[in-house]
Design an enzyme around this catalytic site. Structure first.
Site, mmCIF file in Angstrom:
data_model
loop_
_atom_site.group_PDB
_atom_site.id
_atom_site.type_symbol
_atom_site.label_atom_id
_atom_site.label_comp_id
_atom_site.label_asym_id
_atom_site.label_seq_id
_atom_site.Cartn_x
_atom_site.Cartn_y
_atom_site.Cartn_z
ATOM 1 C CE1 TYR A 161 -3.749 2.380 0.251
ATOM 2 C CE2 TYR A 161 -2.467 3.416 1.997
ATOM 3 C CZ TYR A 161 -3.514 3.445 1.103
ATOM 4 O OH TYR A 161 -4.332 4.554 1.039
ATOM 5 C CG ASP A 242 5.663 3.955 1.417
ATOM 6 O OD1 ASP A 242 5.698 4.653 2.444
ATOM 7 O OD2 ASP A 242 4.613 3.732 0.783
ATOM 8 C CE LYS A 269 -0.107 6.524 7.450
ATOM 9 N NZ LYS A 269 -1.537 6.429 7.233
HETATM 10 N N1 PLP Z 1 2.481 4.592 2.196
HETATM 11 C C1 PLP Z 1 2.217 3.832 3.257
HETATM 12 C C2 PLP Z 1 3.168 2.745 3.626
HETATM 13 C C3 PLP Z 1 1.081 4.055 4.026
HETATM 14 O O1 PLP Z 1 0.804 3.256 5.070
HETATM 15 C C4 PLP Z 1 0.212 5.105 3.659
HETATM 16 C C5 PLP Z 1 -1.008 5.374 4.437
HETATM 17 O O2 PLP Z 1 -1.466 4.589 5.228
HETATM 18 C C6 PLP Z 1 0.530 5.874 2.549
HETATM 19 C C7 PLP Z 1 1.674 5.605 1.842
HETATM 20 C C8 PLP Z 1 -0.378 6.984 2.120
HETATM 21 O O3 PLP Z 1 -0.290 8.047 2.998
HETATM 22 P P1 PLP Z 1 -1.493 9.119 3.061
HETATM 23 O O4 PLP Z 1 -2.638 8.446 3.701
HETATM 24 O O5 PLP Z 1 -0.916 10.243 3.865
HETATM 25 O O6 PLP Z 1 -1.758 9.518 1.659
#
Ligand code: PLP
Length: 442
Positions: A161, A242, A269
């Site tokens: 994700y 990420d 976050k």
């Molecule tokens: N990348 C990861 C690993 C995440 O867990 C999330 C959100 O949960 C995101 C990207 C996306 O972040 P945002 O919700 O701030 O768009």
């Protein structure tokens, strides 16, 4: 609450009835919301059946819903709530920034300070830029990698994700950004390396969560990440970590804890102190592409990229609250919680497994090790259904016990927590096992 009821579906139905009758105001508000927003919802992950409890307020590591139920907050806003709900140093920073004007429309000193704080903590961030979400951070990082390499494709992993427009679980693909994605298997070194080898000429980037968060807090093996590192170096592919969730796993993120340096990192976050936040950065020669004084500069827009409130809150958070020692304390608290759940499950002989890294924990109804979320793909439909019902029951029961967490079993700790709170969590799970033991089989 029934004790010896062996019919799982009937128990779930009864727990739902109880949940509904205890939450008339949430029910009313959900119905009103549905007239203005599809399904009454504006963030899919916050939806669960029969309807989500509407939250009224939070304090420390507790949240209170509109029907007056108080919960220990073990969701921690999917890891963005690291600081809890009313950390005074964050509040002060926001109030001070607010007093200086909300939307200034120019560079401000907070963004410079936050950029330096992040660079100091995460040395692979030679240069970085801010945006408003982890979703954006990943899309910008991918675009930078594609421009830098002159190649198109991006290798991601099953069940990853990376945001609302780059999600590779069982749902989501329909609205993904139209990049040429290649999908590899998480924690499978030979197949991932073979895929990279085969596709190197077209691969701009390998994008990976060092711990898959949304798929259930499943950590990557260090050897797997190192193999990706080596292969990307060999083929001139940009390795992007990420760390939107995992940056909290160490003062230098999970990359520093593992000793593996990516070419680019994406963040989000809690780093905006609890306000909307994203950032991406990495090797100087890649990030220089965004230098607006270059005639061929890549544009990077975003009205709120340097919004003063998030920048100021982020600075206060890193400088004053999430210090290196607090980072380690919370990491240890999470490790002990995970061990506690696993010990409990083993002692009581029930198929519950806790995964994760540090202060993020994934709870699974499963027997045996979980090296990737693909472990669950091969289950027969009845097995998937049963797990779905068990998750539902667990979630409803934990809410009933005053423990707030996600339906999928995601848990993240926040800084106001101490052993007292994690002990309460373990006690609630032990009670759940005691009350539902006859149902806890797969
Ligand atoms: N990348 C990861 C690993 C995440 O867990 C999330 C959100 O949960 C995101 C990207 C996306 O972040 P945002 O919700 O701030 O768009």
């Amino acid at each position: 609450m029934p004790n010896a009821n062996t019919d799982l579906a009937a128990c779930v139905a009864e727990a739902e009835r109880h949940y509904i009758s205890a939450r008339p105001e949430s029910r009313r508000l959900n119905a009103i919301a549905a007239e203005a927003m599809p399904g009454g919802n504006t963030r899919t992950i916050l939806f669960y059946t029969p309807f989500p409890s509407v939250l009224a307020r939070g304090s420390g590591c507790r949240v209170i819903d509109v029907d007056g139920h108080e919960y220990l907050d073990f969701l921690g806003e999917y890891s963005a709530g690291l600081y809890g709900h009313d950390e005074p140093r964050i509040r002060r920073a926001i109030e001070d920034a607010l007093a200086d004007g909300i939307v200034l429309g120019g560079p401000n000193r907070h963004e410079i300070e936050l950029a330096y704080l992040l660079k100091e903590r995460i040395p692979s961030l030679e240069l970085l830029r801010f945006c408003n979400s982890g979703t954006e951070a990943n899309l910008f990082a991918i675009s930078a990698a594609r421009t830098f390499t002159g190649r198109d494709s991006v290798l991601v992993f099953h069940h990853a994700y990376h945001g609302g427009l780059s999600s590779f679980g069982t749902v989501g693909a329909k609205i993904n950004a139209p990049f040429p994605w290649l999908l590899g298997s998480y924690n499978e070194i030979p197949s991932a390396l073979a895929l990279i080898e085969r596709s190197a000429a077209e691969l701009a980037a390998v994008l990976i969560e060092p711990m898959q968060g949304a798929s259930g807090c499943i950590p990557a093996n260090a050897a797997f990440l190192q193999a990706l590192r080596d292969s990307c170096t060999r083929h001139g592919i940009v390795l992007i970590f990420d760390e939107v969730m995992t940056s909290r796993c160490g003062p230098g993120g999970l990359q520093a804890r593992l000793g593996i340096r990516p070419d680019m990192t994406t963040l989000g976050k809690y780093l905006g102190g609890g306000l909307a936040f994203g950032a991406f950065g990495g090797r100087r020669e890649i990030m220089q592409l965004f230098d607006p004084s270059r005639p061929d500069a890549l544009p990077h827009a975003g009205t709120f990229n340097n919004n003063v409130l998030a920048m100021a809150a982020g600075v206060a958070g890193l400088r004053e609250v999430f210090t290196r020692s607090e980072c380690e304390r919370l990491f240890g608290l999470g490790e002990r919680l995970r061990e506690g759940v696993n010990e409990l499950a083993a002692r009581l002989g029930v198929p519950i497994v806790a995964t994760g890294v540090g202060s993020m924990v994934g709870l699974h109804f499963h027997d045996g090790p979980i090296s990737s979320a693909e472990t669950f793909d091969g289950l027969p439909p009845e097995g998937k259904d049963r797990r779905g019902l068990l998750k539902k029951l667990f979630h409803l029961d934990m809410l009933e016990k005053g423990v707030y967490l996600s339906r999928r079993g995601f848990v993240s700790l926040s800084l106001p927590m101490r052993e007292r709170e994690t002990e309460t969590f373990l006690t609630a799970i032990e009670e759940f096992i005691g009350e539902r033991r006859s149902l806890l089989r797969l």
